[in-house]
Write a protein that holds these residues in place. Structure first.
Motif, PDB file in Angstrom:
ATOM      1  N   SER A 132       0.833  -1.214   0.000  1.00 38.14           N
ATOM      2  CA  SER A 132       0.000   0.000   0.000  1.00 38.14           C
ATOM      3  C   SER A 132       0.868   1.265   0.000  1.00 38.14           C
ATOM      4  N   LEU A 135       2.037   1.792  -3.460  1.00 38.77           N
ATOM      5  CA  LEU A 135       0.914   2.281  -4.268  1.00 38.77           C
ATOM      6  C   LEU A 135       0.714   3.780  -4.042  1.00 38.77           C
ATOM      7  N   GLU A 136       0.846   4.202  -2.742  1.00 43.59           N
ATOM      8  CA  GLU A 136       0.701   5.634  -2.428  1.00 43.59           C
ATOM      9  C   GLU A 136       1.808   6.442  -3.129  1.00 43.59           C
ATOM     10  N   ASP A 137       3.056   5.926  -3.045  1.00 39.89           N
ATOM     11  CA  ASP A 137       4.182   6.604  -3.718  1.00 39.89           C
ATOM     12  C   ASP A 137       3.925   6.745  -5.220  1.00 39.89           C
ATOM     13  N   PHE A 138       3.446   5.663  -5.769  1.00 36.74           N
ATOM     14  CA  PHE A 138       3.171   5.647  -7.209  1.00 36.74           C
ATOM     15  C   PHE A 138       2.106   6.688  -7.562  1.00 36.74           C
ATOM     16  N   LEU A 139       1.037   6.795  -6.730  1.00 42.16           N
ATOM     17  CA  LEU A 139      -0.044   7.747  -6.988  1.00 42.16           C
ATOM     18  C   LEU A 139       0.456   9.187  -6.843  1.00 42.16           C
ATOM     19  N   GLU A 140       1.329   9.427  -5.848  1.00 42.41           N
ATOM     20  CA  GLU A 140       1.891  10.775  -5.666  1.00 42.41           C
ATOM     21  C   GLU A 140       2.777  11.163  -6.855  1.00 42.41           C
ATOM     22  N   ASP A 141       3.615  10.209  -7.308  1.00 39.92           N
ATOM     23  CA  ASP A 141       4.460  10.454  -8.498  1.00 39.92           C
ATOM     24  C   ASP A 141       3.602  10.793  -9.704  1.00 39.92           C
ATOM     25  N   LEU A 142       2.498  10.090  -9.795  1.00 41.94           N
ATOM     26  CA  LEU A 142       1.566  10.289 -10.917  1.00 41.94           C
ATOM     27  C   LEU A 142       0.965  11.696 -10.866  1.00 41.94           C
ATOM     28  N   LYS A 143       0.611  12.158  -9.632  1.00 41.21           N
ATOM     29  CA  LYS A 143       0.058  13.505  -9.444  1.00 41.21           C
ATOM     30  C   LYS A 143       1.070  14.586  -9.804  1.00 41.21           C
ATOM     31  N   GLU A 144       2.339  14.351  -9.359  1.00 43.90           N
ATOM     32  CA  GLU A 144       3.404  15.321  -9.649  1.00 43.90           C
ATOM     33  C   GLU A 144       3.636  15.444 -11.157  1.00 43.90           C
ATOM     34  N   ASN A 146       1.465  14.843 -13.519  1.00 46.79           N
ATOM     35  CA  ASN A 146       0.289  15.445 -14.171  1.00 46.79           C
ATOM     36  C   ASN A 146      -0.462  16.312 -13.159  1.00 46.79           C
TER      37      ASN A 146
END
Lengths: 148, 116
Positions: A132, A135-144, A146
């Motif tokens: 998890s 997954l959070e790291d991945f979602l934050e990277d994705l936000k940064e 885009n």
């Protein structure tokens, strides 16, 4: 219960009485202890003599029944139900334990069983937490990447 | 539960307590004594006495002790405790009161006058 020195007839009579009795386990123990002591007190008694003294096994059970007070009778009625519940609970526990054992064996299967490309599923809470966080790291990277 | 069964239980209890008020006894001895003292009118198989004896034991009115009676033989003797003596006294008073009342009813209604 040891019946040393008893004749076969005495042993059979005692066994038949024990089978016929319908009462609480406590009363049954007390009655059988009394009967055992009475039989030991007359070592030569035949079955016929025992039956004339105590009654046939069914008469014995009937005599006990008629001498019981309402609360003793109520206990006697509850007894088989209580045993059924205990047996049912034991079976249920056995079933749950069996299912648990089977499931744990499924999860612990050796890697070879799945071939070289697959691995056993990590089931521990630690691994789930790690997953998890990733997954959070991945979602934050994705936000940064885009911001819109 | 019929009246006769209650009556039988009550009488059995009273009779056994009376016997034990005299001296400690074992099952067979009590059955024999009941038959002898009642001149054969009150015969009780030992199996009929067990529930009553163990009920009295549970209530603490009597106690049981095993006494050796020969080689590898144990006899279970019943003993009337002090609380049992008080209970016997109370039961006897109740019994005599009921008996007196019943005699009055029989007398007034003309039943069994020859026995009264």
């Amino acid at each position: 219960m040891k019946h040393t020195g008893w004749t076969t007839q005495q042993r059979m009579y005692f066994k038949d009485v024990r089978r016929s009795l319908r009462c609480s386990s406590k009363l049954r123990r007390q009655i059988l202890a009394g009967l055992q002591s009475a039989i030991e007190d007359s070592p030569e008694a035949s079955r016929a003599e025992l039956e004339s003294r105590f009654g046939t096994p069914s008469q014995f059970a009937q005599n006990v029944q008629s001498g019981m007070e309402p609360e003793q009778l109520a206990q006697a009625r509850i007894q088989p139900f209580k045993y059924s519940l205990i047996v049912l609970a034991a079976l249920l526990l056995l079933g749950i334990a069996g299912a648990g054992f089977y499931t744990s064996r499924e999860l612990d299967l050796p890697k070879e069983a799945f071939g070289s490309e697959t691995q056993a599923v990590p089931a521990s809470a630690e691994k789930i937490e790690q997953f998890s966080l990733l997954l959070e790291d991945f979602l934050e990277d994705l936000k940064e990447a885009n911001p819109s | 539960m019929g009246v006769s069964e209650n009556l039988k239980r009550g009488i059995t209890e009273l009779a056994l307590l009376c016997l034990l008020s005299k001296r400690d006894m074992y099952g067979y001895e009590m059955a024999q004594a009941l038959s002898e003292y009642s001149e054969g009118r009150f015969t009780l198989q030992e199996s009929s006495m067990y529930p009553t004896l163990y009920r009295l034991q549970d209530k603490g009115f009597i106690s049981v002790r095993s006494v050796p009676a020969g080689k590898r033989r144990m006899r279970m003797y019943y003993h009337l405790e002090d609380s049992g003596k008080a209970y016997l006294e109370q039961s006897l008073n109740e019994y005599l009161s009921v008996q007196k009342g019943l005699r009055g009813i029989l007398r007034q209604t003309g039943n069994k006058e020859e026995l009264l």
